[in-house]
Design an enzyme around this catalytic site. Structure first.
Site, short mmCIF file in Angstrom:
data_model
loop_
_atom_site.label_atom_id
_atom_site.label_comp_id
_atom_site.label_asym_id
_atom_site.label_seq_id
_atom_site.Cartn_x
_atom_site.Cartn_y
_atom_site.Cartn_z
N HIS A 72 -3.32 -30.20 34.47
CA HIS A 72 -4.45 -30.09 35.39
C HIS A 72 -4.90 -31.49 35.84
O HIS A 72 -5.11 -31.73 37.02
CB HIS A 72 -5.60 -29.35 34.70
CG HIS A 72 -6.92 -29.46 35.40
ND1 HIS A 72 -7.16 -28.91 36.65
CD2 HIS A 72 -8.09 -30.05 35.02
CE1 HIS A 72 -8.42 -29.17 37.00
NE2 HIS A 72 -9.00 -29.86 36.04
N HIS A 111 -10.70 -37.34 34.43
CA HIS A 111 -11.97 -36.73 34.82
C HIS A 111 -12.55 -35.77 33.78
O HIS A 111 -13.75 -35.58 33.71
CB HIS A 111 -11.87 -36.04 36.19
CG HIS A 111 -11.24 -34.67 36.14
ND1 HIS A 111 -9.88 -34.49 36.20
CD2 HIS A 111 -11.77 -33.44 36.05
CE1 HIS A 111 -9.62 -33.20 36.16
NE2 HIS A 111 -10.74 -32.53 36.06
N ASP A 130 -10.64 -31.36 41.82
CA ASP A 130 -10.72 -30.55 40.61
C ASP A 130 -10.86 -29.07 40.98
O ASP A 130 -10.14 -28.20 40.50
CB ASP A 130 -11.94 -31.03 39.81
CG ASP A 130 -12.14 -30.28 38.50
OD1 ASP A 130 -11.12 -30.02 37.83
OD2 ASP A 130 -13.30 -29.98 38.16
N ASP A 158 -2.43 -12.62 68.73
CA ASP A 158 -1.80 -13.13 69.94
C ASP A 158 -2.04 -14.60 70.14
O ASP A 158 -1.35 -15.24 70.91
CB ASP A 158 -2.37 -12.39 71.16
CG ASP A 158 -1.50 -11.19 71.48
OD1 ASP A 158 -0.41 -11.11 70.89
OD2 ASP A 158 -1.91 -10.37 72.30
N GLU A 161 -15.73 -35.24 28.78
CA GLU A 161 -16.34 -33.94 28.53
C GLU A 161 -15.60 -33.16 27.44
O GLU A 161 -16.21 -32.55 26.57
CB GLU A 161 -16.34 -33.14 29.85
CG GLU A 161 -16.88 -31.73 29.75
CD GLU A 161 -18.39 -31.69 29.55
OE1 GLU A 161 -19.01 -32.78 29.52
OE2 GLU A 161 -18.93 -30.59 29.38
N ASP A 162 -14.27 -33.23 27.46
CA ASP A 162 -13.49 -32.31 26.63
C ASP A 162 -12.74 -32.94 25.47
O ASP A 162 -12.09 -32.24 24.70
CB ASP A 162 -12.46 -31.56 27.50
CG ASP A 162 -13.13 -30.66 28.51
OD1 ASP A 162 -14.32 -30.35 28.31
OD2 ASP A 162 -12.49 -30.29 29.51
MN MN Z 1 -11.15 -30.41 35.63
#
Ligand code: MN
Length: 742
Positions: free
Chosen positions: A54, A78, A173, A293, A82-83
């Site tokens: 990701h 990024h 993201d 069309d 946070e993770d």
């Molecule tokens: Mn992310």
């Protein structure tokens, strides 16, 4: 690290990097990859892929926008703060301030405020029950989840004004999350898709990044309206070979036609996007058959004169369709998009859409705000355009600091920023850019807050119009103002359609809020001043009493009095406890503090008449003793009174003590009343019930009016205030107040 799954996407990223990146840039990206890969190792996406994929994908989307290397690096990192265990400080140390600040910006956007399961959240009382409320709000009822989501969006918009690069990372993201949304749990899919359609696609559009905008739209539309999506997609693919063949023929014809007129053009077929077809169907109310069309081509010509020249050639060769020509070169769209748009009836009698633009306009249209960095690498000057965009975004956000409610903020963004605009003129000829659907009131607030407040009417193109009239591009608007006064509450009533923009709404609300504060302040001050006057107090120290009652300033105290949060009796009661109040009470009263057995409880003398002995004149605080006289009750002596000391008959002595020491102060008061039977009786009963002695009374009559002058012996200001209020509430009494001494 040799895991094939992770290596392959990363190698692709390296290939995707803009060719002007230096070797050092590429090494920086590589280093960021290694650190991110290690930090996220073991984490998986919903798809089961390693999480790092990701991050690499997000960096890749950014690389395609040809942003500077630090933005790609921040894209890789990024989600790291946070993770993972990686800290912002780690990133700052390894990659410097710019990358750290970008990652921090993205992290702040992502991180939801942590509300512990508790109820410090909004009271829920106003939610369910009120059935009269129209259910037109998009998300109703408001859940906490909704609030948190709105809060994230609010932060996104705020960040847009701070650093647009953070928003680019956020968009990249979101784009990758949308591309992989089919792996997400089903109940999440629709919500995220809807949010994308409502907020992130318009955001990309506002930033002019067409590439991201259309992809977000088509990806989201598939989840929001799966049937329509499939229907349009199927019909598109059915006709695709046919359409592509036609476009080839048309391109050929166009190139030849333009070459005969010495115009060199690059021509491309323009893929129609599913969501834009859907919107067109909705807008024109046409079924897909008619929209299908529409074939579309794009011409890129060297310069602006060539744009108009090409347009002229095309319009002479094929018949233009009325109402389909737009000159976005002379009047760029509000996201700075420029092009000529037209549609003609082609040789086969069916419509053909044509867009004409220069290469620069094209880059601008595809990459919007991100084209800034492309020009930079070309050495072309476009910082001005970049600045313009940033300034424009900032001006869009001007009202943002006044809106604290996240939901309201997001709704405001939807109307004020993402909607179509109208351009209107002031009487002096200045152009004002407003959200489509704006009214004269919106216009007035846009020109100046004060003009908004005083707006009473409007002339549009010289004619008086109602204030709810929607303005159109090109209108000249003149606001008729009152000299004084403020907005009407009606303006905030959504059913009346008087105000469209959040900016105006915020300003109107702020006005009312301020009015309320000022009204309450004035009312509170009047209340306290009236009471002080009645009590004959001058110069109370408001700072002290405010502080005593827990207010920061006297104004806060007045406001609390005005709103009724605080009662005047509480103020007086508190004040009565201070020494200052005793000074105020005694001030100017001729009479001194009186001490008598009537007002002093002498414990141990129940039922006995008593009086102070003249020989030693005991004062409160003295050690005392009672002496039972023959037939005159008891006399109170000091224990060290020579008469007592000399006394032989000790049996007549009685142990006594000062009870609760109570001083009273003789205060002259005046009562004005329409005379009636029993008035004086009512007053004395009332005073008696308060335990207040009347030292003196006189009455003057003036026709039906009676002026009663009393001297009451009160314990403190609080009691004085209370009896004055109670007397005033007796029938026929007009007023009761203290007589100022002197
Ligand atoms: Mn992310």
């Amino acid at each position: 690290m040799k895991d094939a799954n992770t290596v392959v996407p990363f190698e692709k990223l390296i290939e995707q990097l803009p060719e002007h990146y230096t070797l050092a840039d590429k090494e920086l990206v590589q280093r960021a990859y290694r650190i991110a890969e290690e930090a996220h190792r073991g984490q998986k996406r919903h798809s089961g892929e390693p999480y790092i994929n990701h991050c690499v994908a997000v960096a890749g989307i950014l690389a395609d926008l040809r942003v500077p290397p630090e933005v790609v690096v921040a894209g890789l990192l990024h989600d790291a703060v946070e993770d993972t265990l990686l800290t912002l400080e780690d990133i700052r140390r390894d990659f410097g301030d710019t990358v750290a600040n970008l990652v921090n910006g993205v992290t702040k956007l992502t991180k939801l405020p942590r509300v512990s399961r508790g109820d410090q959240h909004k009271e829920t009382g106003d939610e369910g029950g009120n059935g009269s409320k129209p259910l037109e709000e998009p998300e109703h009822p408001k859940s906490r989840k909704q609030d948190l989501k709105s809060e994230t969006l609010r932060k996104t918009f705020l960040a847009m004004g701070e650093d647009v690069r953070v928003v680019l990372i956020k968009l990249a993201d979101r784009l990758h999350n949308m591309r992989t949304l089919h792996h997400a749990p089903e109940e999440k899919q629709r919500r995220i898709a809807k949010e994308t359609l409502d907020i992130f696609a318009p955001l990309a559009n506002r930033l002019g990044i067409w590439q991201i905008k259309w992809e977000l739209e088509d990806l989201a539309f598939r989840y929001v309206n799966p049937e329509k999506y499939k229907e349009i997609a199927n019909q598109l693919s059915e006709k695709r070979p046919d359409r592509e063949a036609q476009i080839e023929v048309i391109k050929d014809a166009l190139v030849k036609l333009l070459a005969r007129n010495n115009i060199h053009a690059e021509i491309s077929g323009r893929p129609k996007h599913i969501y834009s077809i859907y919107k067109k169907m909705m807008k024109k109310g046409k079924p897909f058959d008619l929209v299908r069309d529409v074939r579309a081509v794009r011409l890129i010509v060297p310069d602006i004169p060539s744009c108009y020249a090409a347009l002229g050639v095309i319009h002479t060769h094929w018949r233009p369709i009325p109402g389909e020509f737009d000159d976005y070169i002379a009047a760029p769209k509000d996201n700075f998009y420029q092009s000529l748009h037209t549609a003609v009836i082609y040789d086969d009698k069916r419509p053909l859409e044509v867009q004409i633009r220069t290469p620069e306009m094209h880059m601008n249209a595809e990459y919007g705000i991100a084209s800034h960095w492309r020009y930079k690498e070309d050495g072309r000057i476009s910082d001005k355009a970049y600045e313009d965009r940033i300034n424009w975004l900032r001006s869009m956000m001007e009202w943002r600091s006044e809106v604290y409610d996240a939901q309201e903020f997001v709704e405001g963004m939807k109307t004020d920023v993402f909607q179509d605009r109208v351009y209107v003129f002031t009487p002096r000829g200045d152009i004002i850019d407003l959200a489509a659907g704006s009214t004269p009131i919106d216009f007035a607030y846009h020109v100046h807050t004060d003009i908004g407040h005083r707006c009473r009417g409007a002339r549009v193109n010289g004619k008086l119009v109602p204030l709810y009239q929607e303005l159109k591009t090109g209108d000249q608007v003149e606001i008729l103002t009152a000299k004084r006064g403020g907005p009407s509450r009606d303006w905030l009533n959504p059913n009346l359609g008087l105000v469209k923009t959040q900016r105006a709404r915020s300003k109107i609300k702020a006005w009312f809020k301020k009015q309320e504060v000022e009204q309450n302040l004035a009312q509170g001050r009047a209340t306290i001043e009236r009471e002080l006057q009645r009590l004959g107090i001058t110069g109370m120290n408001f700072d002290n009493i405010a502080r005593d009652l827990g207010y920061k300033t006297p104004d806060e105290l007045f406001i609390a009095l005005g709103t009724g949060d605080l009662s005047i009796s509480r103020v007086i009661r508190r004040f009565a406890e201070t020494e200052e109040s005793t000074d105020v009470l005694v001030a100017g009263t001729q009479a001194k503090e009186t001490v008598s057995t009537d007002t002093i409880e002498v414990v141990g003398l129940k039922g006995l008449l008593s009086q102070m002995a003249k020989c030693c004149n005991p004062m409160p605080g003295d050690q005392i003793v009672g002496y039972i006289t023959r037939g005159r009750g008891a006399t109170i002596h000091r224990q060290d009174c020579p008469n007592i000391l000399r006394l032989k008959d000790k049996e007549r002595l009685l142990q006594v003590d000062w009870g609760k020491l109570e001083r009273t102060y003789p205060i002259p008061i005046k009562v004005k009343a329409y005379d009636r039977q029993g008035l004086m009786g009512d007053i004395s009963t009332l005073l008696d019930s308060e335990g207040v002695n009347i030292a003196d009374v006189s009455v003057n009559f003036n026709r039906t009016l009676a002026d009663l002058n009393l001297i009451v012996e009160v314990k403190n200001l609080d009691q004085l205030s209370r009896i004055l209020t109670r007397i005033e509430n007796l029938p026929n009494v007009l007023e009761a107040h203290r007589v100022r001494p002197g």
